[in-house]
Design an enzyme around this catalytic site. Sequence first.
Site, PDB file in Angstrom:
ATOM      1  N   GLU A 167      -4.725  -7.450  15.299  1.00 38.56           N
ATOM      2  CA  GLU A 167      -4.215  -6.131  14.933  1.00 38.56           C
ATOM      3  C   GLU A 167      -5.334  -5.089  15.058  1.00 38.56           C
ATOM      4  O   GLU A 167      -5.082  -3.919  15.316  1.00 38.56           O
ATOM      5  CB  GLU A 167      -3.668  -6.157  13.494  1.00 38.56           C
ATOM      6  CG  GLU A 167      -2.614  -5.105  13.225  1.00 38.56           C
ATOM      7  CD  GLU A 167      -1.865  -5.363  11.928  1.00 38.56           C
ATOM      8  OE1 GLU A 167      -0.901  -6.142  11.951  1.00 38.56           O
ATOM      9  OE2 GLU A 167      -2.241  -4.792  10.899  1.00 38.56           O
ATOM     10  N   GLY A 169      -4.935  -2.296   5.333  1.00 38.89           N
ATOM     11  CA  GLY A 169      -4.127  -3.439   4.878  1.00 38.89           C
ATOM     12  C   GLY A 169      -4.797  -4.785   5.096  1.00 38.89           C
ATOM     13  O   GLY A 169      -4.931  -5.593   4.178  1.00 38.89           O
ATOM     14  N   ARG A 170      -5.254  -5.030   6.330  1.00 38.00           N
ATOM     15  CA  ARG A 170      -5.802  -6.364   6.635  1.00 38.00           C
ATOM     16  C   ARG A 170      -7.205  -6.566   6.077  1.00 38.00           C
ATOM     17  O   ARG A 170      -7.781  -7.646   6.227  1.00 38.00           O
ATOM     18  CB  ARG A 170      -5.759  -6.613   8.146  1.00 38.00           C
ATOM     19  CG  ARG A 170      -6.380  -5.528   9.002  1.00 38.00           C
ATOM     20  CD  ARG A 170      -5.949  -5.670  10.465  1.00 38.00           C
ATOM     21  NE  ARG A 170      -6.405  -4.580  11.308  1.00 38.00           N
ATOM     22  CZ  ARG A 170      -5.785  -3.404  11.429  1.00 38.00           C
ATOM     23  NH1 ARG A 170      -4.700  -3.155  10.709  1.00 38.00           N
ATOM     24  NH2 ARG A 170      -6.250  -2.474  12.233  1.00 38.00           N
ATOM     25  N   HIS A 180      -4.846 -34.056  17.838  1.00 39.34           N
ATOM     26  CA  HIS A 180      -3.694 -34.848  18.281  1.00 39.34           C
ATOM     27  C   HIS A 180      -2.601 -33.957  18.847  1.00 39.34           C
ATOM     28  O   HIS A 180      -1.465 -34.389  18.983  1.00 39.34           O
ATOM     29  CB  HIS A 180      -3.165 -35.686  17.108  1.00 39.34           C
ATOM     30  CG  HIS A 180      -4.193 -36.636  16.590  1.00 39.34           C
ATOM     31  ND1 HIS A 180      -4.259 -37.961  16.982  1.00 39.34           N
ATOM     32  CD2 HIS A 180      -5.249 -36.438  15.758  1.00 39.34           C
ATOM     33  CE1 HIS A 180      -5.291 -38.538  16.383  1.00 39.34           C
ATOM     34  NE2 HIS A 180      -5.908 -37.635  15.636  1.00 39.34           N
ATOM     35  N   GLU A 240      10.728  -4.616   4.491  1.00 41.08           N
ATOM     36  CA  GLU A 240      10.811  -6.030   4.087  1.00 41.08           C
ATOM     37  C   GLU A 240      10.465  -6.180   2.608  1.00 41.08           C
ATOM     38  O   GLU A 240      11.163  -6.867   1.844  1.00 41.08           O
ATOM     39  CB  GLU A 240       9.825  -6.884   4.906  1.00 41.08           C
ATOM     40  CG  GLU A 240      10.151  -7.019   6.382  1.00 41.08           C
ATOM     41  CD  GLU A 240       9.440  -5.991   7.238  1.00 41.08           C
ATOM     42  OE1 GLU A 240       9.192  -4.865   6.743  1.00 41.08           O
ATOM     43  OE2 GLU A 240       9.143  -6.298   8.404  1.00 41.08           O
ATOM     44  N   LYS A 293       0.840  -1.204   0.000  1.00 41.95           N
ATOM     45  CA  LYS A 293       0.000   0.000   0.000  1.00 41.95           C
ATOM     46  C   LYS A 293       0.873   1.252   0.000  1.00 41.95           C
ATOM     47  O   LYS A 293       0.682   2.162  -0.783  1.00 41.95           O
ATOM     48  CB  LYS A 293      -0.919  -0.034   1.221  1.00 41.95           C
ATOM     49  CG  LYS A 293      -1.831   1.160   1.346  1.00 41.95           C
ATOM     50  CD  LYS A 293      -2.802   0.986   2.508  1.00 41.95           C
ATOM     51  CE  LYS A 293      -3.572   2.275   2.734  1.00 41.95           C
ATOM     52  NZ  LYS A 293      -4.512   2.196   3.850  1.00 41.95           N
ATOM     53  N   LYS A 335       8.381  -0.822  12.727  1.00 44.83           N
ATOM     54  CA  LYS A 335       8.940  -0.246  11.504  1.00 44.83           C
ATOM     55  C   LYS A 335      10.014   0.795  11.854  1.00 44.83           C
ATOM     56  O   LYS A 335      11.028   0.892  11.196  1.00 44.83           O
ATOM     57  CB  LYS A 335       7.836   0.345  10.619  1.00 44.83           C
ATOM     58  CG  LYS A 335       6.887  -0.713  10.031  1.00 44.83           C
ATOM     59  CD  LYS A 335       5.903  -0.159   8.992  1.00 44.83           C
ATOM     60  CE  LYS A 335       4.987  -1.251   8.420  1.00 44.83           C
ATOM     61  NZ  LYS A 335       4.064  -0.827   7.380  1.00 44.83           N
TER      62      LYS A 335
HETATM   63  C1  G6Q Z   1      -2.493  -4.133   8.054  1.00 42.05           C
HETATM   64  C2  G6Q Z   1      -1.290  -3.457   8.484  1.00 42.05           C
HETATM   65  C3  G6Q Z   1      -0.002  -4.068   8.007  1.00 42.05           C
HETATM   66  C4  G6Q Z   1       0.364  -3.734   6.563  1.00 42.05           C
HETATM   67  C5  G6Q Z   1       1.806  -4.158   6.303  1.00 42.05           C
HETATM   68  C6  G6Q Z   1       2.237  -3.914   4.882  1.00 42.05           C
HETATM   69  O1  G6Q Z   1      -3.610  -3.780   8.301  1.00 42.05           O
HETATM   70  O2  G6Q Z   1      -1.392  -2.117   8.184  1.00 42.05           O
HETATM   71  O3  G6Q Z   1       0.001  -5.462   8.165  1.00 42.05           O
HETATM   72  O4  G6Q Z   1      -0.507  -4.362   5.679  1.00 42.05           O
HETATM   73  O5  G6Q Z   1       2.647  -3.474   7.204  1.00 42.05           O
HETATM   74  O6  G6Q Z   1       2.123  -2.582   4.545  1.00 42.05           O
HETATM   75  P1  G6Q Z   1       2.266  -2.110   3.045  1.00 42.05           P
HETATM   76  O7  G6Q Z   1       1.158  -2.719   2.252  1.00 42.05           O
HETATM   77  O8  G6Q Z   1       2.208  -0.625   3.070  1.00 42.05           O
HETATM   78  O9  G6Q Z   1       3.601  -2.616   2.543  1.00 42.05           O
END
Ligand code: G6Q
Length: 545
Positions: free
Chosen positions: A352, A266-267, A383, A211, A205, A511
């Site tokens: 989250e 994001g989620r 199990h 990463e 996003k 971050k």
């Molecule tokens: C989700 C969070 C988080 C995010 C990641 C990746 O709700 O905000 O998990 O999706 O940190 O972020 P980017 O899509 O900006 O790389």
Amino acid sequence: MLMSKTESYEKLKNHFNFLKGVHLRELFAEDADRFERFSIRWEQFLFDYSKNLITSESLDLLVGLAREANLSQKIEAQFKGEKINITENRAVLHTALRNRSDEPVYFEGVDVMPGIRKVLEQMQLFTNNIHSGKLRSYTDKTFTDVVNIGIGGSDLGPKMVCSALKKYAYGKINIHFVSNVDATDIEETLRKLNPETTLFVIASKTFTTWETLTNANTAKSWFLNSGASKADIAKHFVALSTNHKACNEFGIPNENMFEFWDWVGGRFSLWSAIGLPIALYIGFDNFEEMLNGVYKMDTHFRNTPFEQNIPVLMALLGVWYVNFWEFDSHAVIPYDQYLERFSEFLQQLDMESNGKRVSRDGVELDYATGPVIWGTIGTNSQHSFFQLMHQGTATIPADFIAFAQSLNPTAEHHNILMSNFFAQTEAMMMGKNADEVKLELSAANLSESEINKLLPHKLFPGNKPTNTLLIDKLTPETLGMLIAIYEHKVFVQGAIWDVNSYDQWGVELGKQLAKSIYPELDNKVKTESHDGSTNGLINHYNSIR
Ligand code: G6Q
């Protein structure tokens, strides 16, 4: 308003004191209609919540709590694009992404639907062109592999859906997900791939996530080292992002960008351009089927009275256990191999969102919020950790999910699976009392002294609450519905606890912190700027690496 200030909260506390000594066995024995009373049939779903520690009065009080929290108004505020994510000053409009009606959805006075439809058309065209071989590699080959590079919300949703809908795969595209900055993740993925037939989808996003950019750069070097030129990057890399400038700087032109918007969290983003790897893997028609399913669930959630509303009821039961019974974890156990990543996805979605300790107004809460969410597939879980669920000291409410029709109806497997599925919730509810254990042991010819010695170990208290979601069949549509149930459940709980479910400052902290330590790891100078432990660890690392 804080939940603890509501009238319903006090009433529920009193009601809990009355109910805490009652066993689920008794509740079933008293009421022949309990299953009918506490179950809902909706579309391809049967939601049975009768094996919960509730009576009709509990439900009335919990629904009262939802009313006092102004849940209806809050649902409408979300669907209508109000900036309910107050700490980031954002609207929360993932429901617009799967709005399959002709109704407009306004954000700051502008209808967002034309923009959403435009990106969906772009995704459809791109997917079809990759599948048909119209879009080809820099050496004029058809693509065989797609690597999605992203993390968190830009990874977990698409990864879970691709795994869940493997049976619906288009067939000629293999999908891979790389998320971890540990180079092992990308190295082990690239090792198997041919740069001439691999398409990279960079999902971010913000397009600033450390990463993801590190992995994307490693992928770019791997691609260029194979003999491709910089101009070929445009044929092998696409971006899913809100950040045009950063994508361009990476070498991805605007026409290879699939955009989404600030108001997609994001989620909650797998329904947006972030879903492109899903469409590439299962085909765009199946992706649309999933959106259709989610839209049906959105409509159910928005329009159904709380008493018959599946996500609302699931949320209220969760609040009942967290705040009154003080059960602080919740397990999700799908009896379906295809859902092996489902609990991992839910962990982010739920924890989250509702792992918060202050109210929307910043007041420290005097009650618990989001429980620990965990679990894995049945029967494997039986199990491993089921022992603790049956006979441990903690009570762990659980959701059991299964599909009536197997996608792999081989021999007797499905009925064996389902026998276990039904048996476990029954055992959790009923338990096994002293009379039953004695009967069992004497039938095995044990002496009285042997029986007495074994008895306490063989007892099962039961009274462990479970929900059952029994669904006709795993399809893109029903999977969409299932995910939406949990999205809305999380929202409802956040509304009742009066927290902002849509920010994630805890993620942002990670971050920042790593960025400050990174330069010190190349340092020959002794690090002294942290606490004693962190200094010691960094200096030891620098001395042995
Ligand atoms: C989700 C969070 C988080 C995010 C990641 C990746 O709700 O905000 O998990 O999706 O940190 O972020 P980017 O899509 O900006 O790389």
